[in-house]
Design a protein around this motif. Sequence first.
Motif, short mmCIF file in Angstrom:
data_model
loop_
_atom_site.label_atom_id
_atom_site.label_comp_id
_atom_site.label_asym_id
_atom_site.label_seq_id
_atom_site.Cartn_x
_atom_site.Cartn_y
_atom_site.Cartn_z
N THR A 111 -6.40 4.34 6.66
CA THR A 111 -7.77 4.42 6.14
C THR A 111 -7.78 4.96 4.72
O THR A 111 -8.47 4.44 3.85
CB THR A 111 -8.62 5.30 7.07
OG1 THR A 111 -8.57 4.77 8.39
CG2 THR A 111 -10.07 5.35 6.60
N GLU A 112 -6.98 5.99 4.49
CA GLU A 112 -6.90 6.57 3.13
C GLU A 112 -6.39 5.55 2.12
O GLU A 112 -6.82 5.52 0.98
CB GLU A 112 -6.00 7.80 3.14
CG GLU A 112 -6.67 9.04 3.72
CD GLU A 112 -5.67 10.15 3.99
OE1 GLU A 112 -6.10 11.22 4.46
OE2 GLU A 112 -4.46 9.96 3.74
N LYS A 113 -5.46 4.72 2.55
CA LYS A 113 -4.88 3.74 1.64
C LYS A 113 -5.72 2.47 1.55
O LYS A 113 -5.35 1.53 0.85
CB LYS A 113 -3.47 3.37 2.11
CG LYS A 113 -2.50 4.55 2.18
CD LYS A 113 -1.95 4.91 0.82
CE LYS A 113 -0.85 5.97 0.98
NZ LYS A 113 -0.17 6.28 -0.29
N ASN B 21 -2.42 9.96 13.15
CA ASN B 21 -1.86 10.08 11.79
C ASN B 21 -1.85 8.74 11.08
O ASN B 21 -2.21 8.63 9.91
CB ASN B 21 -0.42 10.60 11.85
CG ASN B 21 -0.35 12.06 12.23
OD1 ASN B 21 -1.35 12.77 12.16
ND2 ASN B 21 0.82 12.49 12.64
N LYS C 141 -5.23 7.49 10.06
CA LYS C 141 -5.70 8.26 8.92
C LYS C 141 -5.05 7.75 7.63
O LYS C 141 -5.74 7.51 6.63
CB LYS C 141 -5.37 9.74 9.12
CG LYS C 141 -6.11 10.66 8.19
CD LYS C 141 -5.75 12.11 8.44
CE LYS C 141 -6.42 12.99 7.39
NZ LYS C 141 -5.78 14.32 7.28
N THR C 142 -3.75 7.56 7.67
CA THR C 142 -3.04 7.04 6.50
C THR C 142 -3.57 5.68 6.09
O THR C 142 -3.89 5.45 4.91
CB THR C 142 -1.54 6.91 6.82
OG1 THR C 142 -1.06 8.17 7.26
CG2 THR C 142 -0.76 6.47 5.60
N HIS D 131 0.82 -1.21 0.00
CA HIS D 131 0.00 0.00 0.00
C HIS D 131 0.86 1.27 0.00
O HIS D 131 0.38 2.35 0.34
CB HIS D 131 -0.94 0.01 1.22
CG HIS D 131 -2.05 -0.99 1.12
ND1 HIS D 131 -1.90 -2.31 1.50
CD2 HIS D 131 -3.33 -0.89 0.67
CE1 HIS D 131 -3.03 -2.96 1.30
NE2 HIS D 131 -3.91 -2.13 0.79
#
Lengths: 136, 136
Positions: free
Chosen positions: B62-64, B56, B59-60, B11
């Motif tokens: 989840t975005e990926k 952080n 968040k990363t 990812h």
Amino acid sequence: MKSIIEILKEHDIAPSMQRVKILEYLRNYKTHPTADMIYQALVDDIPTLSKTTVYNTLKTFTEKGILLALSLFENEVRYEYNKDPHIHFKCMKCNKIYDLNHSFDHYNDNLVDGHKILEHHVNLKGICKDCLKVEN
Amino acid sequence: MKSIIEILKEHDIAPSMQRVKILEYLRNYKTHPTADMIYQALVDDIPTLSKTTVYNTLKTFTEKGILLALSLFENEVRYEYNKDPHIHFKCMKCNKIYDLNHSFDHYNDNLVDGHKILEHHVNLKGICKDCLKVEN
DNA sequence: TTCAACTTTGTACCGGTTACAAAATTGAAA
DNA sequence: TTTCAATTTTGTAACCGGTACAAAGTTGAA
């Protein structure tokens, strides 16, 4: 249509002016507002209104079953006047929330995997009709 | 089973120690934890860990697309390692969250009332199997 | 070995919500 | 009608999940 005062009395809630206005707002505007939106909408009319009152009132109404508290997709609670069964759709582009008349009531009061279901919340997310038009 | 480091690399995420431990925790413990729960669970192991790092990192991830961020019934985000389609049930008595293997995938990528559905979240609420036993 | 890019950390801050106590209002008994 | 306890409202302070930001630390490729 039942008066707001009648509804409050039926639920054993004393009909103060603040409570009447808040419930009136929720019955008239089906916009799934937050506590703050309700406060902003009413503070011109009731200049002494306190946010705490709005929060207290929404809590009372929800406990007594007049309102539904929704955990939609963000980190804030939204409220709606309890009405016919429906589910929610939120547009990821314009952020508008739609009520959809799809019922999942076959869940309620039934067992699923042995668990007794009392409430169901179906939240769909995507691109709404109007935004789809603009895209093309 | 794929190693955590492999998953991160797939990812495009550099496998730092903090990231590995956080993803490992989420893959091992399917408890839909909050950011704070993850922080509390790992801070003994990584004494310099910062909450900001946990936020952080989640968040990363989840975005990926490694994790799903859930807006369940309260006002806090819970995370889960992305896996087979399922819905959630929360017990109103013991507050435990269960995964149920019911799929509503017929919604996804379809139109409902003209709206394009990209995600669906089905959250049931009631009394769980175990609490029902205790009641009787 | 160097150094720019990335990652982590700590602090301060934000916004939604709640706790709490004082002030205001209400309504039933006297 | 007056009284007074119970209820309701209000304002302030605090709480808590989460974010912004800048400094410090780490990494890895030239």
